[in-house]
Write a protein that holds these residues in place. Structure first.
Motif, PDB file in Angstrom:
ATOM      1  N   ARG A   1      32.702  64.250 -48.646  1.00 53.58           N
ATOM      2  CA  ARG A   1      31.523  64.603 -47.837  1.00 53.58           C
ATOM      3  C   ARG A   1      30.246  64.487 -48.669  1.00 53.58           C
ATOM      4  NH1 ARG A   1      34.033  68.638 -44.845  1.00 53.58           N
ATOM      5  NH2 ARG A   1      33.606  70.113 -46.504  1.00 53.58           N
ATOM      6  N   ARG A   2      30.343  64.916 -49.924  1.00 56.36           N
ATOM      7  CA  ARG A   2      29.176  64.814 -50.801  1.00 56.36           C
ATOM      8  C   ARG A   2      28.829  63.343 -51.069  1.00 56.36           C
ATOM      9  NH1 ARG A   2      31.635  69.383 -52.822  1.00 56.36           N
ATOM     10  NH2 ARG A   2      32.922  68.314 -54.374  1.00 56.36           N
TER      11      ARG A   2
ATOM     12  N   GLY B   1      35.889  67.624 -49.628  1.00 55.39           N
ATOM     13  CA  GLY B   1      34.564  68.088 -50.038  1.00 55.39           C
ATOM     14  C   GLY B   1      33.826  67.017 -50.831  1.00 55.39           C
TER      15      GLY B   1
ATOM     16  N   ARG C   1      41.616  69.623 -49.509  1.00 51.55           N
ATOM     17  CA  ARG C   1      40.263  70.037 -49.126  1.00 51.55           C
ATOM     18  C   ARG C   1      39.246  69.718 -50.206  1.00 51.55           C
ATOM     19  NH1 ARG C   1      40.455  72.704 -44.385  1.00 51.55           N
ATOM     20  NH2 ARG C   1      42.323  73.994 -44.259  1.00 51.55           N
ATOM     21  N   LYS C   2      39.671  69.820 -51.463  1.00 53.52           N
ATOM     22  CA  LYS C   2      38.749  69.515 -52.557  1.00 53.52           C
ATOM     23  C   LYS C   2      38.299  68.067 -52.482  1.00 53.52           C
ATOM     24  CE  LYS C   2      40.822  73.047 -55.465  1.00 53.52           C
ATOM     25  NZ  LYS C   2      42.022  73.247 -56.296  1.00 53.52           N
TER      26      LYS C   2
ATOM     27  N   GLU D   1      32.058  64.506 -40.275  1.00 51.60           N
ATOM     28  CA  GLU D   1      33.240  65.138 -40.864  1.00 51.60           C
ATOM     29  C   GLU D   1      34.526  64.512 -40.342  1.00 51.60           C
ATOM     30  OE1 GLU D   1      34.003  69.574 -41.888  1.00 51.60           O
ATOM     31  OE2 GLU D   1      32.236  69.519 -40.586  1.00 51.60           O
TER      32      GLU D   1
END
Lengths: 221, 221
Positions: A144-145, A141, A137-138, A152
């Motif tokens: 996504r940034r 993230g 998940r990190k 997504e």
DNA sequence: TTGCAATTCAAACAGTTGTATGAAACTATC
DNA sequence: GATAGTTTCATACAACTGTTTGAATTGCAA
């Protein structure tokens, strides 16, 4: 406290044997023979065979994950909280590939063990892998940034494909070598990393995935 | 000759049990209980447990391979000996994905069995998979004809990555669903096929893989 | 029906596995 | 140097595994 000698002798012997012969046909008796310790020592020090395997895998696994996060964090800090997608992907697949590929004759026991683990997949290891989601998940993230305009879903698919290429290449490295008659050089790890990162980047940055080109399939019929 | 009833009852029961509970903890006794036959029947009809597993896998496997080749051949014939790369790739990954994915509740036992086989990887199955190289060579040949200007190495890497994405997506479909919180819809098989084909096509057709962009890695440090 | 082969069956076999036990050997502290 | 705690050891255990055996049963052909 305690000499710890027996404990680490077992760990080393187990890693070596599992790496060489796979989980399937290595018994506790093989391990204690290789380690020159008593059969009961495994259960005394680790509780059970599965816990021994788990400890072996967890140790290597968190080392890789730490390296991954280190690279990711460094990249994001340098970019002021946003890293280029290539660098993120490189942090994701680089440590794993570097840890498992490279010239056959200089592959560490740890590397060969991790390859085994990714090929054979025994229950204690599968249990650990399932807990890897938070770690991934990190990366999702960060991706996504890096690509805020991207949906997504596309991010997750890109992440999935990046891991796919890295892991499959490790798992099937032998077959790829044979299929390509040695033309694909799996010893040149940085080239492999570059290829995986390059394709994954394209997957993530190419113009919107065109709406299901089923027409092609129809043409083929 | 012979009623064959016992034989197929065993096959069906074994496929069901292996699909549901994996190879690891299904014994011959479980299988014969499920099939309502005698324990010795397995060895009588199949020779050994491994041969039973092998027959199960081979049956499904050649069905998939036949479908792959059928699609490939159709495409090449229509194109006069040369098919578009997308169609070749679709023939390569389509049948496998269609055979293993799709709405959970309507997945056939065969599909669930093949997913297991791709996750757990037991010796008899691994032996069979190793013989798949000749089959893949046919696709490598078609791909070379489709992209004659491309280097052989790139072709093999593209083939490798296409299979990687397809197989990994099948193996880790549960994890991808969880990671994406259901946003990646693995029930929409044709969408998955389209994504894999699209990325693999990009990998194979994008401008020459730029000479090892290690600079990026250096920047990240 | 008789005879012969194919199939089924209950039972046992032979081997292996991971784990538990309880006594012995060691180690360090007081 | 006695004591308490840790570690090692030989051994046994208990369960499970795939496979084999040889007798019973079945099915089919003559």
């Amino acid at each position: 406290m305690a000499s710890d000698h027996t404990r680490s002798a077992i760990l080393a012997a187990a890693e070596r044997l599992y790496a060489d012969r796979g989980f399937g046909d290595v018994t506790l008796r093989d391990i204690v023979a290789e380690a020159n310790v008593n059969l009961a020592a495994v259960n005394y020090h680790f509780g059970s065979k599965d816990e021994l395997i788990a400890e072996l895998f967890v140790t290597r696994s968190i080392a890789t994950n730490r390296e991954r996060l280190r690279e990711l964090k460094a990249a994001e800090e340098q970019g002021g909280g946003r890293a280029p997608i290539e660098v993120i992907l490189r942090a994701l697949v680089g440590p794993t590939l570097r840890g498992c590929l490279g010239p056959q004759n200089q592959r560490s026991t740890a590397a060969r063990f991790m390859i085994r683990a990714s090929i054979e997949s025994v229950p204690p290891i599968r249990r650990i892998k399932n807990r890897e989601i938070d770690h991934l998940r990190k990366f999702a993230g960060a991706m996504r940034r890096a690509l805020p305009e991207r949906s997504e879903v596309d991010i997750y698919w890109g992440l999935n494909f990046a891991l796919a290429m890295a892991h499959h290449t490790i798992r099937e490295s032998e077959r790829l070598t044979k299929l390509s008659e040695g033309k694909c050089d799996l010893d040149d790890v940085e080239d492999v990393v570059a290829r995986v990162v390059s394709v994954a980047t394209m997957a993530l940055t190419a113009g919107k995935v065109e709406a299901k080109p089923r027409a092609l399939a129809r043409d083929a019929r």
